[in-house]
Design a protein around this motif. Structure first.
Motif, PDB file in Angstrom:
ATOM      1  N   THR A  87      -5.861 -23.624   7.003  1.00  0.00           N
ATOM      2  CA  THR A  87      -4.730 -23.292   7.856  1.00  0.00           C
ATOM      3  C   THR A  87      -4.363 -24.437   8.789  1.00  0.00           C
ATOM      4  O   THR A  87      -5.215 -25.170   9.290  1.00  0.00           O
ATOM      5  CB  THR A  87      -5.033 -22.035   8.694  1.00  0.00           C
ATOM      6  OG1 THR A  87      -6.191 -22.271   9.504  1.00  0.00           O
ATOM      7  CG2 THR A  87      -5.281 -20.851   7.799  1.00  0.00           C
TER       8      THR A  87
ATOM      9  N   THR B  23       1.450 -22.409  10.955  1.00  0.00           N
ATOM     10  CA  THR B  23       1.731 -21.093  10.373  1.00  0.00           C
ATOM     11  C   THR B  23       1.403 -21.029   8.885  1.00  0.00           C
ATOM     12  O   THR B  23       1.600 -19.987   8.258  1.00  0.00           O
ATOM     13  CB  THR B  23       3.226 -20.740  10.547  1.00  0.00           C
ATOM     14  OG1 THR B  23       4.021 -21.697   9.831  1.00  0.00           O
ATOM     15  CG2 THR B  23       3.621 -20.742  12.016  1.00  0.00           C
TER      16      THR B  23
ATOM     17  N   LEU C  95       2.375 -21.490  15.492  1.00  0.00           N
ATOM     18  CA  LEU C  95       1.940 -20.113  15.290  1.00  0.00           C
ATOM     19  C   LEU C  95       2.268 -19.268  16.513  1.00  0.00           C
ATOM     20  O   LEU C  95       2.685 -18.104  16.379  1.00  0.00           O
ATOM     21  CB  LEU C  95       0.440 -20.065  14.995  1.00  0.00           C
ATOM     22  CG  LEU C  95      -0.148 -18.691  14.675  1.00  0.00           C
ATOM     23  CD1 LEU C  95       0.584 -18.039  13.499  1.00  0.00           C
ATOM     24  CD2 LEU C  95      -1.638 -18.806  14.373  1.00  0.00           C
TER      25      LEU C  95
ATOM     26  N   GLN D 294       5.845 -18.306  16.245  1.00  0.00           N
ATOM     27  CA  GLN D 294       6.065 -17.260  15.243  1.00  0.00           C
ATOM     28  C   GLN D 294       5.705 -15.891  15.788  1.00  0.00           C
ATOM     29  O   GLN D 294       6.468 -14.920  15.618  1.00  0.00           O
ATOM     30  CB  GLN D 294       5.232 -17.552  13.999  1.00  0.00           C
ATOM     31  CG  GLN D 294       5.294 -16.448  12.947  1.00  0.00           C
ATOM     32  CD  GLN D 294       4.444 -16.756  11.734  1.00  0.00           C
ATOM     33  OE1 GLN D 294       4.791 -17.623  10.936  1.00  0.00           O
ATOM     34  NE2 GLN D 294       3.318 -16.068  11.595  1.00  0.00           N
TER      35      GLN D 294
ATOM     36  N   TRP E 129      10.346 -12.043  13.451  1.00  0.00           N
ATOM     37  CA  TRP E 129       9.118 -12.065  12.658  1.00  0.00           C
ATOM     38  C   TRP E 129       8.350 -10.757  12.825  1.00  0.00           C
ATOM     39  O   TRP E 129       7.838 -10.198  11.837  1.00  0.00           O
ATOM     40  CB  TRP E 129       8.232 -13.234  13.073  1.00  0.00           C
ATOM     41  CG  TRP E 129       6.914 -13.246  12.348  1.00  0.00           C
ATOM     42  CD1 TRP E 129       6.656 -13.792  11.128  1.00  0.00           C
ATOM     43  CD2 TRP E 129       5.694 -12.629  12.779  1.00  0.00           C
ATOM     44  NE1 TRP E 129       5.349 -13.555  10.772  1.00  0.00           N
ATOM     45  CE2 TRP E 129       4.728 -12.850  11.764  1.00  0.00           C
ATOM     46  CE3 TRP E 129       5.327 -11.919  13.920  1.00  0.00           C
ATOM     47  CZ2 TRP E 129       3.420 -12.378  11.866  1.00  0.00           C
ATOM     48  CZ3 TRP E 129       4.015 -11.451  14.029  1.00  0.00           C
ATOM     49  CH2 TRP E 129       3.075 -11.681  13.006  1.00  0.00           C
TER      50      TRP E 129
ATOM     51  N   ALA F  59      -3.221 -17.959   8.167  1.00  0.00           N
ATOM     52  CA  ALA F  59      -2.891 -18.427   9.517  1.00  0.00           C
ATOM     53  C   ALA F  59      -3.114 -17.348  10.562  1.00  0.00           C
ATOM     54  O   ALA F  59      -3.359 -17.653  11.737  1.00  0.00           O
ATOM     55  CB  ALA F  59      -1.441 -18.911   9.558  1.00  0.00           C
TER      56      ALA F  59
END
Length: 448
Positions: A87, A90, A305, A308, A314, A359
């Motif tokens: 990872t 993301t 991340l 996100q 999302w 992730a």
């Protein structure tokens, strides 16, 4: 004057610090949770010489004394099921498995008090390049072990569409090819071997054939290496236990375990790693955005991340498939009910979260959350800690760590508060020690 010399030497010997190694350190007046399952002991001292614990007791003298009054010292956490180098931000991809990225993750594990990591499959050459340097202590980061590439299925698990490269996993077409690949794996001396047995909730076209599975298991045992299996279904788990599997790398999540399964696990000494947070990661961050404000998660997130997880679009997308959401919730509930039953029955329970596989299975955070899930499942906090320390070390056959006792590695997690009363106290990290040295402080000091 000569007659007084023995008296003088005796007086010097009784002085604090005299006669002790120059690198002796005493962690003074701590609450001690030693990883053996017993109640915490108050006002204890832990003496360290070099990389090892030299003594545990009260009023230990000599060397450098560090006052840690009010804090709890417990063994460094050990994960039996994680993945390194997949990872970055993301994305999860085999192309992320650079030495630089693996080191980044190892430093993150260490900052969260996870001092030993088992990378259970999908390992490339970069893994082997770094391992001796980490073992020797010449590079910073959690110590780590591995299961080499692992064995999957053509057009099956683990899904290549998830970014898994051909160089990361074997996909034997028949038993002969499987045995040859096991021998090739054995030449690299992994701690375990890994095979994927389920079909990812029916998402994969096929599962590993019984002939290939048995060839992998038999040849690995012939080479003196234990095998862990990725499972979901009780029927698969039962068959594997009957055929000699050593470790079930995930919990059974389709239906309740029965007494026959429990008896077989105990009779054969099979280890069971529940990975309770596995299915939960598909929804927990979308359902509970308040987690983003907590330091435990905040300091584990790389910027892409974090962005996100903060994105409402999302979050909505993550929760839009009602059928999958229900299945994942049910899998988590079944997993927790099953591991409680198995633990109560005396089955050997290992510790892991599958962190690093995607992730959303976030190094460090996932291990702390797994402890909380074990307690939610019905473990006492001390049982959860023992699972993540002594038991986790025993699964990996590492007798030099996992408890706080003379002769053990001084890999230590020091926290505020009392985790025996509230497991979340483990999240309030004050310091992390590795090989007898302080290597990390509070999470507020760490950036991924």
């Amino acid at each position: 004057m000569k007659a007084q010399t023995p008296v003088l030497l005796l007086a010097l010997a009784l002085m604090p610090g005299f006669g002790f190694a120059a690198d002796r350190t005493v962690l003074h007046d701590v609450r001690l949770i030693d990883g053996k399952g017993g109640a915490p002991r108050e006002h204890m001292d832990v003496a360290i010489e070099g990389e090892r614990i030299e003594a545990v007791g009260r009023h230990l003298a000599g060397g450098k004394v560090i006052d840690l009054s009010g804090k709890t010292v417990l063994p460094g956490l050990i994960t039996d099921h994680s993945h390194l180098g997949l990872t970055q931000g993301t994305k999860a991809s085999g192309e992320n498995a650079t030495e630089e990225n693996i080191l980044r993750q190892l430093k993150q594990y260490l900052a969260y008090g996870v001092t030993t990591v088992m990378s259970l499959g999908l390992n490339q050459q970069s893994f082997y390049n770094l391992q001796p340097k980490i073992h020797s202590g010449s590079l910073p980061g959690a110590d780590f072990f591995g299961a080499d590439r692992g064995f999957g299925v053509p057009d099956g698990a683990p899904p290549a569409a998830g970014g898994i490269l051909n160089s990361q996993v074997y996909r034997p077409r028949d038993a002969t090819e499987a045995r040859q690949q096991v021998r090739e794996t054995a030449s690299r001396h992994p701690t375990l071997m890994k095979m994927w047995v389920d079909d990812f909730h029916g998402a994969m076209k096929q599962k590993i054939s019984p002939e290939v599975q048995q060839a992998i298991l038999n040849e690995a045992h012939k080479q003196g290496i234990r095998v862990a299996a990725h499972v979901f279904y009780l029927d698969d788990a039962k068959r594997l236990v009957g055929e000699g599997i050593d470790v079930l790398a995930h919990g059974v999540r389709d239906r309740p375990v029965d007494q026959a399964f429990i008896d077989a696990l105990k009779k054969r000494g099979v280890w069971y790693i529940p990975t309770l947070g596995l299915d939960e990661t598909s929804y927990i961050f979308a359902e509970h955005p308040e987690l983003l404000s907590q330091p435990l998660l905040k300091h584990a997130l790389q910027a892409p991340l974090a962005a996100q997880l903060e994105d409402p679009v999302w979050r909505a997308k993550a929760l839009q498939d009602a059928k999958k959401l229900s299945e994942d919730h049910s899998a988590v509930d079944m997993n927790m009910a099953n591991v409680k039953k198995l633990n109560d029955a005396g089955v050997k329970i290992g510790f892991g979260s599958d962190s690093g596989a995607t992730a959303l299975r976030i190094a460090g955070f996932a291990e702390h959350h797994e402890l909380a899930l074990l307690v939610k499942a019905g473990f006492t906090p001390l049982q959860a800690i023992e699972t993540a320390t002594r038991n986790a070390a025993a699964l990996l056959k590492l007798d030099d760590r996992g408890t706080i006792a003379p002769g053990k590695r001084a890999d230590l997690l020091i926290v505020e508060g009392d985790p025996a009363s509230d497991i979340r106290a483990v999240d309030a990290i004050a310091e992390v020690w590795q090989r007898g040295k302080r290597v990390s402080g509070p999470l507020a000091d760490f950036s991924p």
